[in-house]
Write a protein that holds these residues in place. Structure first.
Motif, PDB file in Angstrom:
ATOM      1  N   LYS A   1       6.526  -1.686 -11.922  1.00 17.15           N
ATOM      2  CA  LYS A   1       6.483  -2.186 -10.551  1.00 17.15           C
ATOM      3  C   LYS A   1       7.550  -3.247 -10.345  1.00 17.15           C
ATOM      4  CE  LYS A   1       2.406  -3.731 -10.253  1.00 17.15           C
ATOM      5  NZ  LYS A   1       1.038  -4.145 -10.157  1.00 17.15           N
TER       6      LYS A   1
ATOM      7  N   ASP B   1       4.003  -4.747  -3.826  1.00 16.30           N
ATOM      8  CA  ASP B   1       4.644  -4.206  -5.018  1.00 16.30           C
ATOM      9  C   ASP B   1       5.246  -2.851  -4.684  1.00 16.30           C
ATOM     10  OD1 ASP B   1       3.996  -6.211  -6.873  1.00 16.30           O
ATOM     11  OD2 ASP B   1       2.029  -5.338  -7.264  1.00 16.30           O
TER      12      ASP B   1
ATOM     13  N   GLN C   1      -2.380  -2.122 -11.316  1.00 25.59           N
ATOM     14  CA  GLN C   1      -3.181  -3.310 -11.636  1.00 25.59           C
ATOM     15  C   GLN C   1      -2.667  -4.016 -12.881  1.00 25.59           C
ATOM     16  OE1 GLN C   1      -5.486  -4.478  -9.567  1.00 25.59           O
ATOM     17  NE2 GLN C   1      -5.046  -2.747  -8.235  1.00 25.59           N
TER      18      GLN C   1
ATOM     19  N   PRO D   1      -1.929  -6.739  -9.657  1.00 27.88           N
ATOM     20  CA  PRO D   1      -0.846  -6.873  -8.681  1.00 27.88           C
ATOM     21  C   PRO D   1       0.222  -7.863  -9.150  1.00 27.88           C
ATOM     22  CG  PRO D   1      -2.992  -7.106  -7.626  1.00 27.88           C
ATOM     23  CD  PRO D   1      -3.222  -7.097  -9.106  1.00 27.88           C
TER      24      PRO D   1
ATOM     25  N   ASP E   1       8.123  -6.521  -7.963  1.00 29.85           N
ATOM     26  CA  ASP E   1       7.426  -7.476  -7.098  1.00 29.85           C
ATOM     27  C   ASP E   1       8.315  -7.780  -5.896  1.00 29.85           C
ATOM     28  OD1 ASP E   1       6.171  -9.633  -5.877  1.00 29.85           O
ATOM     29  OD2 ASP E   1       6.165 -10.894  -7.662  1.00 29.85           O
TER      30      ASP E   1
END
Length: 113
Positions: free
Chosen positions: A39, A46, A93, A95, A41
């Protein structure tokens, strides 16, 4: 607004810039040696990414905000059955963490005896 579009074919996929100023990047399924997910940020949200690596060291990154990402993820496990079924939920998960994971690695070929 998405900056790229992902176009699927029987042989693989291409990533096409929306502004058409650059050529498309093409990846054939047979050339994939490794698939990673992670991911980015973006402060308030995200962005989940996939990185498809080739044996020559080149890679193609695709972002979930691009047109065609959902269709690509739909065929991912068909083409690469070793990809975990829950990879998307797992990378989500927690985040705002990178959560990088290896989803697929082509089995190495044994040298001839």
């Amino acid at each position: 607004m998405p900056t790229h579009a992902i176009r699927l074919s029987a042989e693989g996929f291409s990533v096409v810039p929306q502004d058409q100023r650059a050529g498309a990047s093409v990846l054939h399924w047979a050339d994939v040696t490794r698939i990673r997910t992670y991911k980015i940020d973006l402060f308030t949200v995200d962005c989940i990414c996939l990185l498809f690596e080739r044996s020559n060291g080149e890679a193609i990154e695709v972002l979930e905000e691009w047109d065609g990402f959902a269709a690509l993820t739909d065929v991912l496990r068909e083409r690469f059955p070793l990809v975990p079924a829950d990879w998307y939920a797992t990378v989500m998960q927690p985040p705002f963490e990178r959560n990088e994971a290896l989803l697929y690695e082509r089995p190495s070929e044994s040298p001839a005896a």
